[in-house]
Design an enzyme around this catalytic site. Structure first.
Site, PDB file in Angstrom:
ATOM      1  N   SER A  14       0.821  -1.215   0.000  1.00  0.00           N
ATOM      2  CA  SER A  14       0.000   0.000   0.000  1.00  0.00           C
ATOM      3  C   SER A  14       0.854   1.264   0.000  1.00  0.00           C
ATOM      4  O   SER A  14       0.605   2.201   0.762  1.00  0.00           O
ATOM      5  CB  SER A  14      -0.966  -0.004   1.190  1.00  0.00           C
ATOM      6  OG  SER A  14      -0.242   0.028   2.389  1.00  0.00           O
ATOM      7  N   ALA A  47       9.154   9.576   1.462  1.00  0.00           N
ATOM      8  CA  ALA A  47       9.752  10.337   0.359  1.00  0.00           C
ATOM      9  C   ALA A  47       9.794  11.815   0.722  1.00  0.00           C
ATOM     10  O   ALA A  47       8.850  12.359   1.286  1.00  0.00           O
ATOM     11  CB  ALA A  47       8.965  10.115  -0.922  1.00  0.00           C
ATOM     12  N   GLN A  48      10.906  12.433   0.379  1.00  0.00           N
ATOM     13  CA  GLN A  48      11.087  13.828   0.795  1.00  0.00           C
ATOM     14  C   GLN A  48      11.011  14.794  -0.376  1.00  0.00           C
ATOM     15  O   GLN A  48      10.142  15.653  -0.440  1.00  0.00           O
ATOM     16  CB  GLN A  48      12.447  13.979   1.487  1.00  0.00           C
ATOM     17  CG  GLN A  48      12.559  13.240   2.799  1.00  0.00           C
ATOM     18  CD  GLN A  48      13.886  13.536   3.511  1.00  0.00           C
ATOM     19  OE1 GLN A  48      14.729  14.286   3.030  1.00  0.00           O
ATOM     20  NE2 GLN A  48      14.065  12.939   4.675  1.00  0.00           N
ATOM     21  N   GLY A  50      10.352  15.081  -3.777  1.00  0.00           N
ATOM     22  CA  GLY A  50       9.179  15.415  -4.569  1.00  0.00           C
ATOM     23  C   GLY A  50       8.973  14.504  -5.761  1.00  0.00           C
ATOM     24  O   GLY A  50       9.469  13.382  -5.791  1.00  0.00           O
ATOM     25  N   GLU A 119      16.834  19.031  -8.480  1.00  0.00           N
ATOM     26  CA  GLU A 119      17.560  17.887  -7.912  1.00  0.00           C
ATOM     27  C   GLU A 119      18.588  17.391  -8.924  1.00  0.00           C
ATOM     28  O   GLU A 119      18.549  17.773 -10.099  1.00  0.00           O
ATOM     29  CB  GLU A 119      16.594  16.765  -7.521  1.00  0.00           C
ATOM     30  CG  GLU A 119      15.792  17.099  -6.266  1.00  0.00           C
ATOM     31  CD  GLU A 119      14.952  15.962  -5.746  1.00  0.00           C
ATOM     32  OE1 GLU A 119      14.847  15.837  -4.522  1.00  0.00           O
ATOM     33  OE2 GLU A 119      14.380  15.205  -6.552  1.00  0.00           O
ATOM     34  N   HIS A 241      21.967   6.634  -1.985  1.00  0.00           N
ATOM     35  CA  HIS A 241      21.715   8.079  -1.858  1.00  0.00           C
ATOM     36  C   HIS A 241      22.944   8.702  -1.217  1.00  0.00           C
ATOM     37  O   HIS A 241      23.438   8.218  -0.208  1.00  0.00           O
ATOM     38  CB  HIS A 241      20.474   8.331  -1.009  1.00  0.00           C
ATOM     39  CG  HIS A 241      19.955   9.732  -1.157  1.00  0.00           C
ATOM     40  ND1 HIS A 241      20.622  10.823  -0.639  1.00  0.00           N
ATOM     41  CD2 HIS A 241      18.864  10.218  -1.774  1.00  0.00           C
ATOM     42  CE1 HIS A 241      19.940  11.922  -0.937  1.00  0.00           C
ATOM     43  NE2 HIS A 241      18.872  11.584  -1.631  1.00  0.00           N
ATOM     44  N   ARG A 287      23.248  10.956  -9.192  1.00  0.00           N
ATOM     45  CA  ARG A 287      23.525  10.408  -7.865  1.00  0.00           C
ATOM     46  C   ARG A 287      24.667   9.417  -7.797  1.00  0.00           C
ATOM     47  O   ARG A 287      25.387   9.356  -6.798  1.00  0.00           O
ATOM     48  CB  ARG A 287      22.261   9.681  -7.404  1.00  0.00           C
ATOM     49  CG  ARG A 287      21.654  10.328  -6.235  1.00  0.00           C
ATOM     50  CD  ARG A 287      20.369   9.661  -5.919  1.00  0.00           C
ATOM     51  NE  ARG A 287      19.392  10.722  -5.743  1.00  0.00           N
ATOM     52  CZ  ARG A 287      18.147  10.523  -5.443  1.00  0.00           C
ATOM     53  NH1 ARG A 287      17.699   9.299  -5.305  1.00  0.00           N
ATOM     54  NH2 ARG A 287      17.327  11.531  -5.280  1.00  0.00           N
ATOM     55  N   LEU A 389       8.413   8.155  -7.773  1.00  0.00           N
ATOM     56  CA  LEU A 389       6.996   8.358  -7.455  1.00  0.00           C
ATOM     57  C   LEU A 389       6.210   8.584  -8.745  1.00  0.00           C
ATOM     58  O   LEU A 389       5.071   8.125  -8.885  1.00  0.00           O
ATOM     59  CB  LEU A 389       6.825   9.553  -6.502  1.00  0.00           C
ATOM     60  CG  LEU A 389       7.279   9.276  -5.064  1.00  0.00           C
ATOM     61  CD1 LEU A 389       7.249  10.569  -4.235  1.00  0.00           C
ATOM     62  CD2 LEU A 389       6.409   8.225  -4.392  1.00  0.00           C
TER      63      LEU A 389
END
Ligand code: FAD
Ligand code: SIN
Length: 556
Positions: A14, A47-48, A50, A119, A241, A287, A389
């Site tokens: 979920s 998640a931070q 966006g 980002e 990360h 990254r 996302l």
């Protein structure tokens, strides 16, 4: 408690992908939505930064596609990238309509506009966000929508163990009929039966000792799909990360890349900025490059961490843009408005996964996979920030459109054999699970981490084989519980990651090996596709997106 439950669609997981898909199916299908904890226990909720989407008039779909392909180091599927990027705006509009309160600012004309942050790897500001807690805002809104849907039944604190397949004469793997699921509170195992089953279980970063991910992210869906007969792809590409808080109690708390997007600089302990030595985009390089640069500097100088400094920005700006990060860092004794934060890389995202097409179809009829568990071909060898996302939402939607049609024509599932516990006893050796869990995650970190060698991979392979044999025996003898099931799955996915890494005799994107430090320019970049022993090669495999046909036919 009933031993069998029946639905039209069974969604395991979920997070954003599972909830978006369930909402898409709810108008005409009865949906069961399972979760190991609650909707808050997911990567989505944490998640931070966006969601990347083309929302600014000066930005373009072509530019977002170009940046995604560049970060993916030659392994993204361009058709998939286009499909997902083109649907970004629509996905965001849906979230806004559903009630997600993205951060807004007021322009010089007094009109409010959505703030877009920057980002790594993106050449425009294109990341829409809800301060630095975007996942919480998205997950909370989606869960409220789910709760308002009478056709969706949520089952929290349930652990799916294995998929149930139909036995078909002459074929090794038949249709997927459901899953055996452990109810954590009672310890009972029930069969959830459905016309269509969806894996939305997230990635497998818990295979590593240090990870930004919550505890539920143990690769269950990948392991279940593999055992059931699905191919997996590109699992060597674990994304680390670059910036997680270095503090013994912080559990690798993430410091969002948006901090670098808003001017944060990476420093050595003496205050020297080092990223310009590694890439023209400095702190905003993709990254893989930033994480490797940090790893390099830490090893070169024998450091425990490097530092991330945004204290040159006004304190109000920092607190306004990063309230969650600011508060958490303060709890650990760091004031980011006044001092640099100690940071280290940690395992963050699984670029590979269960091979699917743009509608989430896997190799098994009736089985779909969406979100981080899947490998659609969007991320290639390195995911660009905030595209994940986006993928959950876009593929969650397109899969639900396909499932609505498919489930209406699918046969009702036949009853399943009850869960068999003959000869099983309660474990009297829980220490085995705890020990093996720790051992696995440590050797994955040491031998299958940011910088690899063939020798280290061979060592890891040897150890994972031993653990797999031990687990096999343990699993047959003892009653299942959450920890045992998670370790069983982690051992499977660790084996798949190692096998994938050993097969790639070059460095590309997130996979970097000292034995082959360059990309192999002698051939076209290829995906690593692992085929399970019980792969039947039927059904959706023929229609998958890796051939042009399926892409052309996808209309969602
Ligand atoms: P998840 O959100 O991880 O959900 C998985 C679900 O599956 C959970 O409900 C879990 O309980 C359930 N589950 C797992 N196994 C089982 C089982 N056996 N039985 C039953 N249920 C099961 N991406 C971005 O695009 N932008 C960001 O800003 C961003 N920030 C991030 C920050 C952090 C700290 C982390 C960890 C990730 C971030 N990511 C970000 C990545 C992104 O959040 C994830 O890739 C994405 O949320 C995955 O969504 P999902 O629905 O596939 O899985
Ligand atoms: C972050 O906020 O840095 C995470 C973004 C992502 O993983 O996409």
């Amino acid at each position: 408690m009933e031993s069998q439950l029946e639905f039209d669609v069974l969604v395991i997981g979920s997070g954003a992908a599972g909830m978006r898909l369930a909402l898409g199916c709810a108008p005409t299908a009865r949906v069961a939505l399972l979760s190991k904890g609650t909707f808050e226990d997911s990567s989505t909720f944490h998640a931070q930064g966006g969601i990347a989407a083309v929302l600014d008039e000066h930005d373009s779909v072509e530019s977002h596609i170009k940046d995604t392909l560049e970060a993916g180091a030659g392994l993204c599927n361009p058709g998939v990238v286009r499909f997902i990027v083109e649907r970004g705006r629509q996905a965001i509009q849906e979230l806004i309509a559903a009630g997600v309160d993205f951060s807004r600012e007021t322009g010089p004309d007094g009109k409010p506009f959505y703030h877009l942050t920057r980002e790594g790897g993106h050449s425009h500001r294109r990341v829409i966000h809800a301060a630095d807690a975007t996942g919480k805002a998205v997950a909370t809104t989606l869960s409220q929508r789910v709760a308002g849907q009478p056709n969706i039944t949520m089952f929290n604190h349930q652990v799916a163990i294995d998929l149930i397949r139909q036995k078909v004469e002459g074929r090794r793997v038949g249709r997927c009929l459901g899953a055996y699921v452990l109810d954590k509170a009672s310890g009972h195992v029930r069969a959830f039966l459905a016309r269509v089953v969806v894996l939305a279980t997230g990635g497998c970063s818990k295979a590593y000792l240090y990870t930004s991910n919550p505890d539920v992210v143990t690769g269950d869906g990948m392991a279940m799909a593999w055992r059931a007969g699905c191919r997996v792809a590109d699992l060597e590409f674990t994304q680390f990360h670059p910036t997680c808080l270095f503090h013994p109690q912080a559990k690798s708390f993430l410091i969002t890349e948006a901090v670098r997007g808003e001017g944060g600089r990476l420093l050595l302990p003496d205050g020297t900025r080092f990223m310009p030595n590694f890439h023209a985009k400095a702190e905003l390089a993709p990254r893989d490059i930033v994480a490797r640069a940090i790893d390099h500097e830490m090893k070169r100088l024998g450091l425990d961490c490097v530092y991330l400094d945004i204290s040159h920005q006004p304190a109000e700006f920092i607190k306004g843009h990063f309230p969650t990060v600011y508060k958490r860092c303060k709890e650990y004794g760091f004031d980011m408005t006044k001092q640099p934060l100690p940071v280290v890389p940690s395992a963050h995202f699984t670029c590979g996964g269960v091979l699917t097409d743009l509608q989430g179809r896997t190799d098994i009829e009736g089985l779909y996979a969406v979100g981080e568990v899947a490998c659609t071909g969007l991320h290639g060898a390195n995911r660009i920030a905030s595209n994940s996302l986006l993928e959950c939402l876009v593929i969650g939607r397109s899969a639900s459109a396909h499932i609505l049609e498919a489930q209406a024509q699918a046969p009702a599932p036949a009853p399943a054999r009850p869960w068999d516990e003959t000869g099983i006893t309660d474990s009297d050796e829980e220490v085995v699970v705890a020990h093996n869990w720790e051992e696995l995650r440590r050797f994955m970190w040491d031998y299958v981490g940011i910088v690899r060698t063939t020798k280290r991979l061979e060592r890891a392979q040897h150890r994972v084989e031993l653990l797999a044999r031990e687990m096999d025996q343990y699993y047959r003898s003892f009653k299942v519980n959450g920890d045992l099931l998670e370790l069983r799955n982690l051992i499977v996915v660790a084996g798949l990651i190692i096998a994938s890494a050993m097969g790639r005799r070059e460095s590309r994107g997130l996979h970097y090996t000292l034995d082959f430090p360059q990309p192999d320019g002698s051939q076209t970049p290829r995906d690593t596709i692992l085929v399970p022993p019980n792969f039947s090669g039927v059904s959706a495999a023929d229609l998958r997106l890796w051939g042009e046909q399926a892409r052309a036919g996808c209309t969602a």
